[in-house]
Design a protein around this motif. Structure first.
Motif, PDB file in Angstrom:
ATOM      1  N   LEU A 410      22.781  80.661 -22.248  1.00  0.00           N
ATOM      2  CA  LEU A 410      23.959  80.866 -23.093  1.00  0.00           C
ATOM      3  C   LEU A 410      24.603  82.237 -22.897  1.00  0.00           C
ATOM      4  O   LEU A 410      25.775  82.425 -23.214  1.00  0.00           O
ATOM      5  CB  LEU A 410      23.584  80.668 -24.560  1.00  0.00           C
ATOM      6  CG  LEU A 410      23.287  79.220 -24.975  1.00  0.00           C
ATOM      7  CD1 LEU A 410      22.800  79.160 -26.415  1.00  0.00           C
ATOM      8  CD2 LEU A 410      24.518  78.343 -24.787  1.00  0.00           C
ATOM      9  N   GLN A 411      23.860  83.176 -22.359  1.00  0.00           N
ATOM     10  CA  GLN A 411      24.439  84.495 -22.138  1.00  0.00           C
ATOM     11  C   GLN A 411      25.506  84.479 -21.036  1.00  0.00           C
ATOM     12  O   GLN A 411      26.310  85.413 -20.927  1.00  0.00           O
ATOM     13  CB  GLN A 411      23.341  85.493 -21.768  1.00  0.00           C
ATOM     14  CG  GLN A 411      22.673  85.228 -20.439  1.00  0.00           C
ATOM     15  CD  GLN A 411      21.574  86.216 -20.130  1.00  0.00           C
ATOM     16  OE1 GLN A 411      21.422  87.209 -20.828  1.00  0.00           O
ATOM     17  NE2 GLN A 411      20.790  85.945 -19.081  1.00  0.00           N
ATOM     18  N   PHE A 412      25.530  83.418 -20.219  1.00  0.00           N
ATOM     19  CA  PHE A 412      26.541  83.295 -19.174  1.00  0.00           C
ATOM     20  C   PHE A 412      27.833  82.649 -19.671  1.00  0.00           C
ATOM     21  O   PHE A 412      28.821  82.614 -18.942  1.00  0.00           O
ATOM     22  CB  PHE A 412      25.996  82.466 -18.001  1.00  0.00           C
ATOM     23  CG  PHE A 412      24.865  83.106 -17.268  1.00  0.00           C
ATOM     24  CD1 PHE A 412      25.106  84.028 -16.266  1.00  0.00           C
ATOM     25  CD2 PHE A 412      23.545  82.798 -17.576  1.00  0.00           C
ATOM     26  CE1 PHE A 412      24.052  84.621 -15.579  1.00  0.00           C
ATOM     27  CE2 PHE A 412      22.499  83.381 -16.893  1.00  0.00           C
ATOM     28  CZ  PHE A 412      22.754  84.298 -15.894  1.00  0.00           C
ATOM     29  N   PHE A 413      27.821  82.113 -20.889  1.00  0.00           N
ATOM     30  CA  PHE A 413      28.981  81.371 -21.376  1.00  0.00           C
ATOM     31  C   PHE A 413      30.228  82.250 -21.491  1.00  0.00           C
ATOM     32  O   PHE A 413      31.332  81.820 -21.150  1.00  0.00           O
ATOM     33  CB  PHE A 413      28.657  80.737 -22.730  1.00  0.00           C
ATOM     34  CG  PHE A 413      29.834  80.063 -23.381  1.00  0.00           C
ATOM     35  CD1 PHE A 413      30.326  78.873 -22.892  1.00  0.00           C
ATOM     36  CD2 PHE A 413      30.467  80.637 -24.484  1.00  0.00           C
ATOM     37  CE1 PHE A 413      31.417  78.248 -23.486  1.00  0.00           C
ATOM     38  CE2 PHE A 413      31.542  80.029 -25.090  1.00  0.00           C
ATOM     39  CZ  PHE A 413      32.023  78.834 -24.584  1.00  0.00           C
ATOM     40  N   ALA A 414      30.059  83.465 -21.949  1.00  0.00           N
ATOM     41  CA  ALA A 414      31.214  84.333 -22.192  1.00  0.00           C
ATOM     42  C   ALA A 414      31.992  84.645 -20.921  1.00  0.00           C
ATOM     43  O   ALA A 414      33.197  84.901 -20.968  1.00  0.00           O
ATOM     44  CB  ALA A 414      30.748  85.634 -22.852  1.00  0.00           C
ATOM     45  N   ALA A 415      31.334  84.613 -19.767  1.00  0.00           N
ATOM     46  CA  ALA A 415      32.028  84.935 -18.521  1.00  0.00           C
ATOM     47  C   ALA A 415      33.018  83.842 -18.124  1.00  0.00           C
ATOM     48  O   ALA A 415      34.084  84.138 -17.559  1.00  0.00           O
ATOM     49  CB  ALA A 415      31.014  85.153 -17.402  1.00  0.00           C
ATOM     50  N   ARG A 416      32.721  82.574 -18.404  1.00  0.00           N
ATOM     51  CA  ARG A 416      33.621  81.454 -18.092  1.00  0.00           C
ATOM     52  C   ARG A 416      33.636  80.499 -19.277  1.00  0.00           C
ATOM     53  O   ARG A 416      33.055  79.412 -19.231  1.00  0.00           O
ATOM     54  CB  ARG A 416      33.176  80.721 -16.830  1.00  0.00           C
ATOM     55  CG  ARG A 416      33.254  81.554 -15.557  1.00  0.00           C
ATOM     56  CD  ARG A 416      32.974  80.688 -14.349  1.00  0.00           C
ATOM     57  NE  ARG A 416      32.968  81.424 -13.112  1.00  0.00           N
ATOM     58  CZ  ARG A 416      32.761  80.895 -11.908  1.00  0.00           C
ATOM     59  NH1 ARG A 416      32.542  79.586 -11.795  1.00  0.00           N
ATOM     60  NH2 ARG A 416      32.765  81.646 -10.823  1.00  0.00           N
ATOM     61  N   PRO A 417      34.317  80.851 -20.336  1.00  0.00           N
ATOM     62  CA  PRO A 417      34.219  80.048 -21.564  1.00  0.00           C
ATOM     63  C   PRO A 417      35.014  78.746 -21.538  1.00  0.00           C
ATOM     64  O   PRO A 417      34.669  77.814 -22.257  1.00  0.00           O
ATOM     65  CB  PRO A 417      34.766  80.989 -22.637  1.00  0.00           C
ATOM     66  CG  PRO A 417      35.707  81.882 -21.895  1.00  0.00           C
ATOM     67  CD  PRO A 417      35.129  82.062 -20.526  1.00  0.00           C
ATOM     68  N   LEU A 418      36.067  78.653 -20.742  1.00  0.00           N
ATOM     69  CA  LEU A 418      36.942  77.480 -20.818  1.00  0.00           C
ATOM     70  C   LEU A 418      36.442  76.313 -19.973  1.00  0.00           C
ATOM     71  O   LEU A 418      36.323  75.189 -20.465  1.00  0.00           O
ATOM     72  CB  LEU A 418      38.362  77.859 -20.392  1.00  0.00           C
ATOM     73  CG  LEU A 418      39.119  78.787 -21.335  1.00  0.00           C
ATOM     74  CD1 LEU A 418      40.518  79.069 -20.803  1.00  0.00           C
ATOM     75  CD2 LEU A 418      39.201  78.176 -22.729  1.00  0.00           C
ATOM     76  N   GLY A 460      32.318  74.219 -19.693  1.00  0.00           N
ATOM     77  CA  GLY A 460      33.009  75.095 -20.617  1.00  0.00           C
ATOM     78  C   GLY A 460      33.379  74.431 -21.924  1.00  0.00           C
ATOM     79  O   GLY A 460      33.031  73.269 -22.197  1.00  0.00           O
ATOM     80  N   ALA A 461      34.123  75.169 -22.724  1.00  0.00           N
ATOM     81  CA  ALA A 461      34.500  74.678 -24.051  1.00  0.00           C
ATOM     82  C   ALA A 461      35.394  73.453 -23.962  1.00  0.00           C
ATOM     83  O   ALA A 461      35.289  72.534 -24.782  1.00  0.00           O
ATOM     84  CB  ALA A 461      35.196  75.791 -24.833  1.00  0.00           C
ATOM     85  N   VAL A 462      36.281  73.410 -22.964  1.00  0.00           N
ATOM     86  CA  VAL A 462      37.215  72.272 -22.845  1.00  0.00           C
ATOM     87  C   VAL A 462      36.448  70.981 -22.593  1.00  0.00           C
ATOM     88  O   VAL A 462      36.626  69.972 -23.290  1.00  0.00           O
ATOM     89  CB  VAL A 462      38.230  72.527 -21.726  1.00  0.00           C
ATOM     90  CG1 VAL A 462      39.126  71.302 -21.526  1.00  0.00           C
ATOM     91  CG2 VAL A 462      39.095  73.746 -22.047  1.00  0.00           C
ATOM     92  N   GLY A 463      35.601  70.974 -21.581  1.00  0.00           N
ATOM     93  CA  GLY A 463      34.836  69.763 -21.277  1.00  0.00           C
ATOM     94  C   GLY A 463      33.837  69.421 -22.358  1.00  0.00           C
ATOM     95  O   GLY A 463      33.635  68.244 -22.675  1.00  0.00           O
ATOM     96  N   PHE A 464      33.206  70.438 -22.942  1.00  0.00           N
ATOM     97  CA  PHE A 464      32.210  70.202 -23.989  1.00  0.00           C
ATOM     98  C   PHE A 464      32.860  69.556 -25.214  1.00  0.00           C
ATOM     99  O   PHE A 464      32.329  68.588 -25.771  1.00  0.00           O
ATOM    100  CB  PHE A 464      31.543  71.521 -24.371  1.00  0.00           C
ATOM    101  CG  PHE A 464      30.493  71.391 -25.431  1.00  0.00           C
ATOM    102  CD1 PHE A 464      29.215  70.955 -25.121  1.00  0.00           C
ATOM    103  CD2 PHE A 464      30.771  71.705 -26.755  1.00  0.00           C
ATOM    104  CE1 PHE A 464      28.238  70.827 -26.098  1.00  0.00           C
ATOM    105  CE2 PHE A 464      29.806  71.588 -27.738  1.00  0.00           C
ATOM    106  CZ  PHE A 464      28.537  71.145 -27.406  1.00  0.00           C
ATOM    107  N   ILE A 465      34.012  70.076 -25.635  1.00  0.00           N
ATOM    108  CA  ILE A 465      34.702  69.513 -26.803  1.00  0.00           C
ATOM    109  C   ILE A 465      35.141  68.078 -26.521  1.00  0.00           C
ATOM    110  O   ILE A 465      35.052  67.200 -27.393  1.00  0.00           O
ATOM    111  CB  ILE A 465      35.898  70.398 -27.193  1.00  0.00           C
ATOM    112  CG1 ILE A 465      35.394  71.745 -27.721  1.00  0.00           C
ATOM    113  CG2 ILE A 465      36.769  69.711 -28.227  1.00  0.00           C
ATOM    114  CD1 ILE A 465      36.500  72.753 -27.977  1.00  0.00           C
TER     115      ILE A 465
END
Length: 539
Positions: A410-418, A460-465
Motif C-alpha cells: 500500500l505504500q506504493f499507492f500514492a505514487a500512481r493513485p489513479l 488504481g482508484a479508477v479501476g478499483f472503484i
C-alpha cells in the motif's frame, strides 16, 4: 349479429434462445441467409469432428492442437444457446489446457468456449446492461495502467485473464432469462462442486507420494495449468501440502483457490437448503390448515419430492463441508462464513435479519453443530494450523504475514493513485520478503495475498472503484430480487467469493473466475421473474 372483428391472438412468448431477435427485424428475406449459415456450420462441424478424430488416433501434435481448438469453437457457435450456458458451467472444474507442440503456447479450452459464445451472443445485438459500464471502465483503467507497467506482457495477460470472466457474465446474463434455465445452471454448478470435493477427498486418501506421481504424468497438463504445475513440481512448493499430507485441491494448483471455490458452492447449497426447508414447512402447513384448497393440494403433491431433494442437498453439503475442512485453509472458512451469514440474513426476504423464522434458526443451529462434529476428529491439526497462522502474522515463524505484505504494497499507492502499475505487476514492485526454506532463511517475491489490495495497486482508484461498483451493483440487484428462486443461494455464493478473496488474489483464477462470471450473470439476467413463475417453481 355481431360484426366486430375477432380479437387477435397474443404473440407467443419469447424464449431464451431468441435473445431479442425481434430487434434484428429478420423476415423472409433472412431465411435464405440462415439456411446458408446452417450449411456452413454443418460443414465446419464435420471438419472439426474429423480433426478431433485425427487427434484421438494419434495425428501430429500441431494437427491435434488445431483440431481440438476448432472443435471447441464450433461447439460454442452451433449448440443451442441454453446448452452453451450449461456447457460453460460444466467446464468450470475441467478447464482443459492445450499446449502447442514444441512451444510454451497454451490455450485454455473453457476460455475459448466462453469467448466464442460471447461473440455469438454479441452478433445478435443484445441489449446493453448496466454491469457492462463498470466492466468497460475497469478494462479501460487496466489498459491505461498497462501502458506504464514495468512488465507490459503481464499487464496485458492480466487483462486477458479478465476476459473469460466478463464473457461468462455476458453469455449467462442474456441466456439464463427463465427460472428453468437458472435451475439447470444451479444444478450443474452443484454437480461441478461436488465432483471437485470428491476428487479432493480422493487425493487426501490417496496420499502425498501417489498424488505427486499422478501430477508428473503427461496427461496432468490437460487438467492443470501446465506452466504453473511444472514450476511447483520442480520444488514441491504446493500450498496444499500440509502436515506431510496432500490436502484436497481438486483440479486447482493453488489450494486456497480450491478452498474458496468449495466454500462458494457450499454457500449455494446452503441457500437452496434453506429454500427447500421453507417449501417443506409450507407444505406441512397446507396439509394441516388448508388441505382442501388448491394451494394445499399443490404443496401436498410435491412434499415427497421436496424431501428427496432436501436429502440430496444435505448429502452434497456434507461432502463439500468435509472437503473444505480438510483443506485447513482459513480463506475457505472465512468464505463459507460469509456465505452462511448471507443465507441467514436474506432467507426471510425482508430487512436484514432481525426477524428470523424458526426454520432459519433451526438450519443455523444444524449447520453450526454439524460443523463442530466434523471438526472434532481434526481438532489437533486445526489447532496446529491456527497456531501457525497466528505466529506468522506476528512474525514469530520467520515468514512475513499478510498484514505485513499489505502494508508493504500500500505504500506504493500514492505514487500512481489513479491507474496503478498494471495488472499482475504488484509482485514486481514489492520488495522481496524473507521466509523459511529448508530450515534456512530465504528471500522470495511478495504476492499481494488479497484481490482487493492487488486491484487497488495494479489498476488504481479508477479501476478499483469500477470493480467495487460492479460487485456492489450486483449485490444490490440481487437483494431487490431476493424472493426469486435461487437468488439467496447465488448471492451467498457471490459473498463467499468476495470474502474469500480478502486473503487471496483469485478473482481471475481459471475456475473461480468463470464461477464468478456465471453467478453474476444469473443476477443480471435480462428477464424478470414474476410471481406466477415463482409459484410454478415452488409448487
Amino acid at each position: 349479429m355481431n360484426t366486430s372483428p375477432p380479437t387477435p391472438l397474443p404473440p407467443p412468448p419469447s424464449t431464451g434462445t431468441e435473445l431479442h431477435s425481434r430487434r434484428g427485424g429478420r423476415g423472409r428475406e433472412g431465411e435464405g441467409g440462415e439456411a446458408r449459415a446452417r450449411t456452413i456450420v454443418i460443414a465446419c462441424a464435420g471438419a472439426a469432428l474429423a480433426l478431433g478424430v485425427l487427434a484421438v488416433i494419434g495425428a501430429p501434435g500441431w494437427l491435434a492442437f488445431v483440431g481440438l481448438a476448432f472443435l471447441i469453437v464450433v461447439a460454442a457457435w452451433t449448440l443451442p444457446l441454453t446448452w452453451v450456458a450449461l456447457v460453460l458451467a460444466a467446464l468450470i472444474p475441467w478447464q482443459f489446457y492445450f499446449t502447442l507442440p514444441d512451444s510454451t503456447f497454451t490455450l485454455r479450452g473453457a476460455a475459448i468456449f466462453a469467448l466464442v459464445a460471447a461473440a455469438r451472443v454479441l452478433v445478435r445485438r443484445p441489449a446493453w446492461q448496466p454491469w457492462m459500464s463498470f466492466a468497460a471502465i475497469f478494462a479501460l483503467a487496466a489498459l491505461v495502467a498497462a501502458t506504464g507497467a514495468s512488465n507490459r506482457y503481464l499487464a496485458l495477460k492480466g487483462l486477458y485473464d479478465w476476459l473469460p470472466v466478463f464473457a461468462s457474465v455476458f453469455v449467462v446474463s442474456h441466456v439464463a432469462d427463465s427460472p428453468s434455465v437458472r435451475a439447470k445452471l444451479v444444478v450443474v454448478l452443484i454437480i461441478a462442486g461436488v465432483a471437485q470435493a470428491a476428487l479432493g477427498l480422493f487425493q487426501y486418501l490417496l496420499g502425498l507420494d501417489a498424488v505427486l506421481a499422478l501430477l508428473r504424468l503427461p496427461i496432468s497438463g490437460l487438467f492443470y495449468q501446465p506452466d504453473l504445475l511444472a514450476e511447483r513440481l520442480s520444488d514441491l512448493s504446493f500450498n496444499w501440502v500440509i502436515f506431510e499430507r496432500a490436502a484436497p485441491f481438486g483440479t486447482f494448483v493453488n489450494g486456497i483457490d480450491y478452498a474458496v471455490f468449495i466454500a462458494a458452492i457450499l454457500s449455494l447449497v446452503l441457500g437452496l437448503l434453506r429454500a427447500r426447508g421453507t417449501v417443506i414447512a409450507r407444505s406441512v402447513l397446507c396439509d394441516e390448515a388448508i388441505s382442501n384448497s388448491q394451494v394445499g393440494d399443490c404443496f401436498a403433491q410435491n412434499a415427497r419430492n421436496d424431501k428427496v431433494k432436501l436429502i440430496a442437498l444435505a448429502a452434497c453439503a456434507l461432502v463439500l463441508s468435509v472437503a473444505l475442512l480438510l483443506t485447513f485453509k482459513g480463506s475457505g472458512l472465512l468464505a463459507v462464513t460469509g456465505g452462511a451469514l448471507t443465507v441467514v440474513l436474506l432467507a426471510s426476504g425482508k430487512s436484514f435479519g432481525l426477524r428470523l423464522s424458526a426454520q432459519t434458526i433451526a438450519m443455523g443451529l444444524i449447520v453450526l453443530v454439524g460443523g463442530l462434529i466434523l471438526a472434532l476428529p481434526f481438532s489437533d491439526l486445526i489447532g496446529q494450523r491456527i497456531d501457525f497462522l497466528v505466529q506468522r502474522e506476528q512474525g514469530l515463524s520467520g515468514t512475513i504475514g499478510r498484514l505485513g505484505i499489505w502494508a508493504g504494497l500500500l505504500q506504493f499507492f500514492a505514487a500512481r493513485p489513479l491507474f496503478g502499475y498494471g495488472l499482475n505487476n504488484a509482485v514486481a514492485i514489492a520488495e522481496p520478503t524473507r521466509t523459511l526454506s529448508g530450515g534456512a532463511f530465504a528471500f522470495v517475491s511478495t504476492t499481494p495475498e488479497s484481490a482487493y489490495v492487488a486491484a487497488l495497486i495494479e489498476v488504481g482508484a479508477v479501476g478499483f472503484i469500477a470493480l467495487m461498483g460492479l460487485f456492489a451493483a450486483t449485490l444490490a440487484r440481487g437483494y431487490r430480487r431476493v424472493r426469486e428462486p435461487f437468488t439467496v443461494g447465488i448471492l451467498a455464493a457471490l459473498v463467499a467469493i468476495f470474502v474469500g478473496n480478502l486473503t487471496v488474489a483469485g478473482f481471475t483464477t481459471d475456475q473461480n473466475g468463470m464461477l464468478l462470471g456465471i453467478l453474476i450473470g444469473m443476477i443480471w439476467e435480462s428477464a424478470s421473474t414474476n410471481s406466477q413463475r415463482i409459484n410454478e417453481y415452488v409448487c
